[in-house]
Design an enzyme around this catalytic site. Structure first.
Site: not given
Length: 350
Positions: A266, A314, A326
């Protein structure tokens, strides 16, 4: 095919992407913090939980790498200061050594009863001229000795100060070295944890049926999302350009520790996207959450860095209309999806 590509690159990523560590404790798994929130089967739920844990560990490792590099830099600075202070001490000691013989001779002469004053010259002189000669010589000896003693005292004072500075810098260098070693040792433990977690994720992924894998991967875009329309209406800016760069990687696999060009985790995707426009962002999601300028959720613009979960573990790029671009999790290619699926932490603009 994507799965095969992810497994093939896993070994190299673990070696190159997660090399060093810092004293960052692993965050606990958040209850209900599963990136895949619509799993209808126990197998998918299990995979989601394991993947979430591995992502947290991976981002903690990236953050640890930053910490370790900072401590190694501090160690190098401390070593350089120690070397400089030691050089000053050596020079001061050398200067002391120059005047030490004169001081030693003067001390020895005084101990043996030597007379070096004017009264002594009068007492031992046989004539007025001899008296003048002796007094002149005594004045010269006295002035020279006085000057050398004064310089000896100055050099001794400098040497004492240099010795104190050298001791302090030596203590600082030793402390910096110990801290860097502690971080490095902790890295090895965290790396082992991540490797074990990755093995669990891959095993759980292998237990999925083909239909479950397809469901996990999902679609590249949410319903009604038209990438061409979004790109056509983007306002020029660095964030917009980063988003455009990132969207060229849609479909690429998620791999722990990867920063591209065709595999990402990520934070690695965010780093890569901004690197394409000449900006260097921190490697971990937590560090990315501390940089740039804070942006409220209702003021988000395309390309803003958006963080999720209460530990900012994240991250993605805002893609407009409540969506993010993402690298989600293992088994899910880079995609755009609704950010409503994830607990919002905050956003930054770079």
């Amino acid at each position: 095919m994507a799965s095969h590509k992810m497994k093939r690159s896993l070994g190299s990523v673990l070696t190159a992407g997660v090399l060093s560590v810092a004293l960052v404790s692993l965050p606990a798994i958040q209850a209900g913090a599963d990136p895949v929130t619509t799993n209808p089967t126990d197998a998918l739920t299990k995979l989601g939980d394991l993947s979430r844990q591995s992502e947290q560990t991976s981002e903690a490792l990236h953050n640890a790498q930053i910490d370790l590099e900072a401590k190694q830099s501090a160690q190098r600075d401390a070593d350089a200061t120690l070397a400089a202070d030691q050089g000053v001490l050596d020079a001061a000691n050398a200067r002391v050594a120059v005047f030490q013989p004169v001081v030693n001779k003067l001390a020895t002469a005084n101990y043996q009863g030597a007379r070096t004053n004017r009264l002594f010259a009068v007492m031992v002189s046989d004539s007025p001229q001899q008296l003048l000669d002796q007094m002149s010589a005594l004045d010269a000896i006295s002035n020279d000795t006085r000057n050398q003693v004064a310089q000896f005292q100055s050099a001794t004072s400098e040497a004492t100060k240099a010795a104190e500075a050298s001791k302090e810098s030596a203590d600082a260098a030793r402390s910096a070295t110990e801290q860097a070693k502690a971080v490095s040792d902790d890295l090895q433990r965290k790396q082992s944890d991540l490797q074990a977690q990755i093995a669990d994720v891959i095993k759980a992924f292998g237990d999925l049926t083909g239909a479950e894998r397809d469901q996990l991967a999902g679609t590249p875009f949410p319903p009604g999302f038209d990438p061409n329309t979004i790109l056509a209406h983007l306002t020029p800016g660095s964030g917009t350009s980063a988003l455009q760069a990132g969207m060229t990687r849609i479909g690429d696999p998620y791999v722990w520790g990867a920063t591209g060009p065709d595999e990402f985790d990520c934070s690695g995707l965010v780093v890569w996207a901004y690197k394409q426009i000449g900006k260097t962002l921190p490697r971990s999601s937590q560090a990315q959450a501390s940089g740039g300028t804070p942006v409220s959720r209702d003021a988000l613009e395309p390309g803003d860095v958006v963080l999720f979960y209460n530990d900012a573990s994240h991250v993605g790029l805002y893609a407009g209309n409540g969506n993010i671009l993402h690298a989600s999790t293992f088994g899910v290619p880079v995609k755009i999806e609704s950010m409503a699926k994830f607990p919002f932490y905050g956003a930054r603009r770079y």
